[in-house]
Design a protein around this motif. Structure first.
Motif, PDB file in Angstrom:
ATOM      1  N   HIS A 107       0.852  -1.194   0.000  1.00 48.78           N
ATOM      2  CA  HIS A 107       0.000   0.000   0.000  1.00 48.78           C
ATOM      3  C   HIS A 107       0.884   1.239   0.000  1.00 48.78           C
ATOM      4  CE1 HIS A 107      -4.227   1.414   0.757  1.00 48.78           C
ATOM      5  NE2 HIS A 107      -3.545   2.541   0.926  1.00 48.78           N
ATOM      6  N   HIS A 129       1.144   5.112  -1.959  1.00 50.88           N
ATOM      7  CA  HIS A 129       0.608   6.087  -2.923  1.00 50.88           C
ATOM      8  C   HIS A 129       1.768   6.838  -3.576  1.00 50.88           C
ATOM      9  CE1 HIS A 129      -3.603   5.682  -1.544  1.00 50.88           C
ATOM     10  NE2 HIS A 129      -3.068   5.494  -0.356  1.00 50.88           N
ATOM     11  N   HIS A 165      -6.025  -2.507   5.122  1.00 52.29           N
ATOM     12  CA  HIS A 165      -4.743  -1.810   5.115  1.00 52.29           C
ATOM     13  C   HIS A 165      -4.554  -0.938   6.356  1.00 52.29           C
ATOM     14  CE1 HIS A 165      -3.853   2.438   4.268  1.00 52.29           C
ATOM     15  NE2 HIS A 165      -5.106   2.561   3.960  1.00 52.29           N
ATOM     16  N   ASP A 204       1.939   2.922   3.280  1.00 53.69           N
ATOM     17  CA  ASP A 204       0.938   3.979   3.087  1.00 53.69           C
ATOM     18  C   ASP A 204       1.611   5.314   2.765  1.00 53.69           C
ATOM     19  OD1 ASP A 204      -1.643   4.865   2.747  1.00 53.69           O
ATOM     20  OD2 ASP A 204      -2.003   5.279   4.853  1.00 53.69           O
ATOM     21  N   PRO A 255      -2.433   2.024  -4.679  1.00 51.41           N
ATOM     22  CA  PRO A 255      -3.894   2.027  -4.712  1.00 51.41           C
ATOM     23  C   PRO A 255      -4.428   3.285  -5.391  1.00 51.41           C
ATOM     24  CG  PRO A 255      -3.055   2.317  -2.472  1.00 51.41           C
ATOM     25  CD  PRO A 255      -1.905   2.479  -3.394  1.00 51.41           C
ATOM     26  N   GLU A 282      -8.113   1.587  -3.376  1.00 50.66           N
ATOM     27  CA  GLU A 282      -8.636   1.167  -2.124  1.00 50.66           C
ATOM     28  C   GLU A 282     -10.091   1.586  -1.986  1.00 50.66           C
ATOM     29  OE1 GLU A 282      -5.720   4.282  -0.082  1.00 50.66           O
ATOM     30  OE2 GLU A 282      -7.091   3.463   1.410  1.00 50.66           O
TER      31      GLU A 282
HETATM   32 ZN   LIG Z   1      -4.188   4.530   1.211  1.00 53.95          ZN
END
Ligand SMILES: [Zn+2]
Length: 256
Positions: free
Chosen positions: A7, A9, A155, A205, A38, A95
């Motif tokens: 995960h 970005h 997540h 993340d 995602p 997501e």
């Molecule tokens: Zn996220």
């Protein structure tokens, strides 16, 4: 060691001023071999699909994030369906999920948009990246109604052991992120110390969720290695066993 940041970005990280190629290089150096980016909504689909096309270590997921749900989301679901019908290089849906952190004003719409995405995951036989805040019971209820053939990752999981086990009993996986690097996150750390290893995957993340000691910086995929290091300290299994099982889990889940 071969780590999968499940995960990350990358597009938002670039928007924060991080150089993409340097970040990917640093990730590779840290043993991060694969990165899954995602979607947040239709506005970033083309961009992250392009990253996946350009860089062999990058994969992408198509979806609509619950915080990005609007009246246009159902139209975007139709576009998603059209894209999924015409080949598509993405390896997951997401997501998607439920987020009541700022209240329940959009609960009905968020739920509808989530269900439509779970149906697409069923139809196209894809795993799902789930986002949940202040909505565990509501999400579990939906997940029981729409069983996912390829499972899902909850997540950035930060709940209790009991909450986590409810997802695991449904055959889902939990994403371990930077929160376990904070000593004060005792509930989450104790929970991750006990969950079955086969039900866990790693994530950053990035650019959000900076690790302890890196507050205020843009998070990056290379820090998946530090999430792993913190996790190892919580467990009885060896580093080798943990890495091996995590790699096996993502391999089975994403079919590569
Ligand atoms: Zn996220």
């Amino acid at each position: 060691m071969s780590l999968f940041d499940t995960h990350c970005h990358l597009d938002l990280m670039v928007d924060k001023g991080v150089n993409l190629e340097a970040a990917l290089q640093a990730a590779k150096h840290a043993g991060v071999e694969r990165i899954l980016v995602p979607a947040v909504d239709e506005s970033n689909w083309d961009r992250i699909a392009q990253y996946a096309e350009l860089y062999s270590m990058v994969e992408w997921a198509i979806g609509i994030h619950p915080m990005f749900v609007t009246e246009q989301s159902l139209e975007q679901i139709n576009h998603m369906r059209l894209r999924l019908e015409s080949n598509l290089s993405c390896i997951a849906i997401g997501e998607c999920g439920l987020d009541f952190y700022h209240g329940r004003e959009h609960q009905a719409l968020q739920t509808t948009v989530l269900i439509e995405q779970l149906k697409l995951a069923q139809q196209y036989n894809l795993p799902v990246l789930l986002h949940v805040r202040k909505a565990h019971q509501e999400l579990l209820k939906v997940l029981k109604q729409y069983p996912l053939p390829r499972g899902a990752i909850v997540h950035g999981f930060t709940g209790s052991y009991e909450q986590g086990m409810e997802y695991i009993k449904l055959g889902l996986h939990l994403g371990i992120g930077g929160s376990i690097t904070y000593p004060r996150a005792n509930k989450t750390r104790m929970a991750f110390a006990r969950f079955p290893l086969e039900s866990l995957v790693f994530e950053t993340d990035a650019p959000d969720m900076p690790l302890s000691g890196h507050q205020g910086e843009a998070n990056q995929p290379k820090f998946a290695k530090d999430v792993l290091s913190s996790f190892i300290l919580l467990r009885n299994e060896s580093e080798q066993t943990i890495s091996k099982i995590a790699a096996k889990t993502t391999k089975e889940m994403f079919n590569y």
